[in-house]
Enzyme design. Structure first.
Site, PDB file in Angstrom:
ATOM      1  CE  LYS A  44      -0.280  -0.286   5.054  1.00 21.10           C
ATOM      2  NZ  LYS A  44      -1.110  -0.756   6.184  1.00 21.10           N
ATOM      3  CE1 TYR A 267       9.280  31.901   1.716  1.00 25.84           C
ATOM      4  CE2 TYR A 267       9.825  29.588   2.002  1.00 25.84           C
ATOM      5  CZ  TYR A 267       9.322  30.617   1.222  1.00 25.84           C
ATOM      6  OH  TYR A 267       8.872  30.361  -0.040  1.00 25.84           O
TER       7      TYR A 267
HETATM    8  C1  LIG Z   1      -0.420  -1.767   6.738  1.00 27.04           C
HETATM    9  C2  LIG Z   1      -0.989  -3.041   7.229  1.00 27.04           C
HETATM   10  C3  LIG Z   1      -0.151  -4.135   7.475  1.00 27.04           C
HETATM   11  C4  LIG Z   1       1.359  -4.064   7.379  1.00 27.04           C
HETATM   12  O1  LIG Z   1       1.863  -3.382   8.492  1.00 27.04           O
HETATM   13  P1  LIG Z   1       3.447  -3.404   8.830  1.00 27.04           P
HETATM   14  O2  LIG Z   1       3.493  -2.980  10.235  1.00 27.04           O
HETATM   15  O3  LIG Z   1       4.095  -2.427   7.908  1.00 27.04           O
HETATM   16  O4  LIG Z   1       3.911  -4.791   8.600  1.00 27.04           O
HETATM   17  C5  LIG Z   1      -0.744  -5.332   7.839  1.00 27.04           C
HETATM   18  N1  LIG Z   1      -2.085  -5.438   7.975  1.00 27.04           N
HETATM   19  C6  LIG Z   1      -2.917  -4.402   7.747  1.00 27.04           C
HETATM   20  C7  LIG Z   1      -4.392  -4.601   7.898  1.00 27.04           C
HETATM   21  C8  LIG Z   1      -2.398  -3.168   7.383  1.00 27.04           C
HETATM   22  O5  LIG Z   1      -3.224  -2.138   7.179  1.00 27.04           O
END
Ligand SMILES: *Cc1c(COP(=O)(O)O)cnc(C)c1O
Length: 391
Positions: A44, A267
């Protein structure tokens, strides 16, 4: 005039990703999981900033069996490039967009009976089975069927729907402490046991993210959802897993200017020169995903030395003081963050300075800096638009 498709790297600020390290990490994760446990690789947020399309083959060819994303658009992007890789959406998809899930053969997370009914109806109209994973809420209170007998009854009904294939059931740990993890895990296993006793069958039962998968072997079940560890980001405490950070954020000096004692930089002139010096401009800023709140704390690495970022970090540029590197020149490479070798700050160090976690540092990298993939067969690049990726 026709606008040419540009395959060149269009900027000196790049996110470099070592595909050999991604491949190595996935092999390590698969070896840890063992033959009975599948690895779902979480890609993701554009593969935690690494570029999901650029890293997907290295992930799938080295032991992962599923790509997991958060949103429909992330899933569609992957399916258009790699129709054969199974992709799970871990978030919920609005009812009106479910036709896309079928169109692209995406695996959808479901947590209501109403949406299961709708998807079953759409699937029957298309005469095409829809693969789903049921989300069960064991206490995180984000999404998922709430833990109660009515939910079990609804999930049982879903299991009988002819056009749905409930391939998995899963939950997510809050990771508060060992005891609360155990409460959630028991809740999940009790629900699953009850459902399986009554005829539901789920090939993939899963609850472990990266940290849980490394620290708690008993939580690995049929599948783990590995995110951070794919990228070599270590958040676990108890277990051991040899993995390597794959991402380096780099740039080059674009300009050097003399600044005399007492003169201000950036800035509000929040930094003023304590002595006569030279100041270099670097062509990256917060619009690339670099935290603006690193002002006064950030260090970058130039010619093997850590030098301070000075003044307010702008949207597209920031400045460094060259006092300690007097021979620096325009075009010199600067490591914004690396893997900690060569006197670089690693992602863990940067996240501490910014007061956040490692996942946030990389997932907020925008698409403006081109991704450059090294290792693997050859060097490939992806500049902003994924379709520009060159073979
Ligand atoms: C993002 C996510 C993961 C992975 O999390 P990590 O801590 O990066 O391994 C796993 N399960 C769900 C439902 C997630 O949203």
């Amino acid at each position: 005039m026709e606008i040419p498709v540009l395959n060149e790297i269009m900027r000196d600020t790049v996110v470099e990703v070592d595909l050999d390290r991604i491949a190595f990490n996935v092999r390590q994760i698969k070896a840890m999981a063992g033959p009975g446990t599948q690895v779902a690789a979480v890609v993701k947020a554009d593969g935690y900033g690494h570029g999901a399309l650029g890293i997907a083959p290295a992930i799938m060819e080295n032991g992962a069996s599923l790509l997991a994303v958060a949103t429909l658009s992330e899933a569609v992007e992957l399916k258009q490039a790699y129709p054969r890789y199974p992709v799970l959406i871990m978030g919920l998809t609005p009812d009106r967009l479910l036709p896309y899930v079928l169109e692209y053969g995406i695996i959808q997370t479901i947590d209501t009976l109403a949406q299961a009914r709708l998807l079953n109806r759409l699937a029957s109209e298309k005469r095409q089975q829809a693969v789903i994973h049921i989300k069960y809420d064991t206490g995180f209170h984000r999404i998922g069927f709430p833990d109660c007998p009515e939910s079990l009854d609804e999930i049982r009904q879903i299991c009988t729907m002819p056009w749905l294939k409930p391939e998995g059931i899963y939950s997510h740990l809050a990771l508060k402490d060992d005891e609360s993890n155990q409460v959630q895990f028991r809740c999940f296993m009790d629900a699953v046991t009850e459902l399986e006793r009554e005829g539901c069958h789920f090939p993939y039962k899963h609850i472990a993210d990266s940290i849980a998968a490394v620290d708690f072997p008993e939580y690995r079940l049929d599948m783990i959802r590995a995110g951070a560890i794919v990228y070599g980001l270590k958040g676990f405490h108890k277990g051991q897993l040899d993995i390597r950070q794959a991402l380096t954020f780099k740039t080059r000096i674009s300009h050097i200017t003399p600044v005399f004692k007492g003169q201000g930089v950036s800035y509000d002139y929040l930094w003023t020169a304590p002595r006569d010096t030279r100041v270099a401009a670097l062509p990256f800023g917060y619009a690339d995903g670099y935290p603006r709140n690193l002002r006064g704390k950030a260090m970058v690495t130039l010619r093997g030395k850590q030098v301070p970022v000075i003044g307010i970090i702008c949207m597209d540029q920031c400045m460094i003081d060259l006092t300690d590197v007097p021979d620096a020149q325009i075009g010199d490479q600067v490591i914004i963050y690396g893997d900690g070798t060569g006197n670089t700050l690693d992602i863990d160090a940067v996240s501490r300075l910014a007061g956040t976690n490692k996942n946030e540092i990389v997932s907020r990298l925008t698409r403006r800096p081109p991704r450059v993939y090294v290792g693997g067969e050859n060097v490939r690049t992806a500049d902003y638009f994924p379709e520009r990726m060159t073979p």
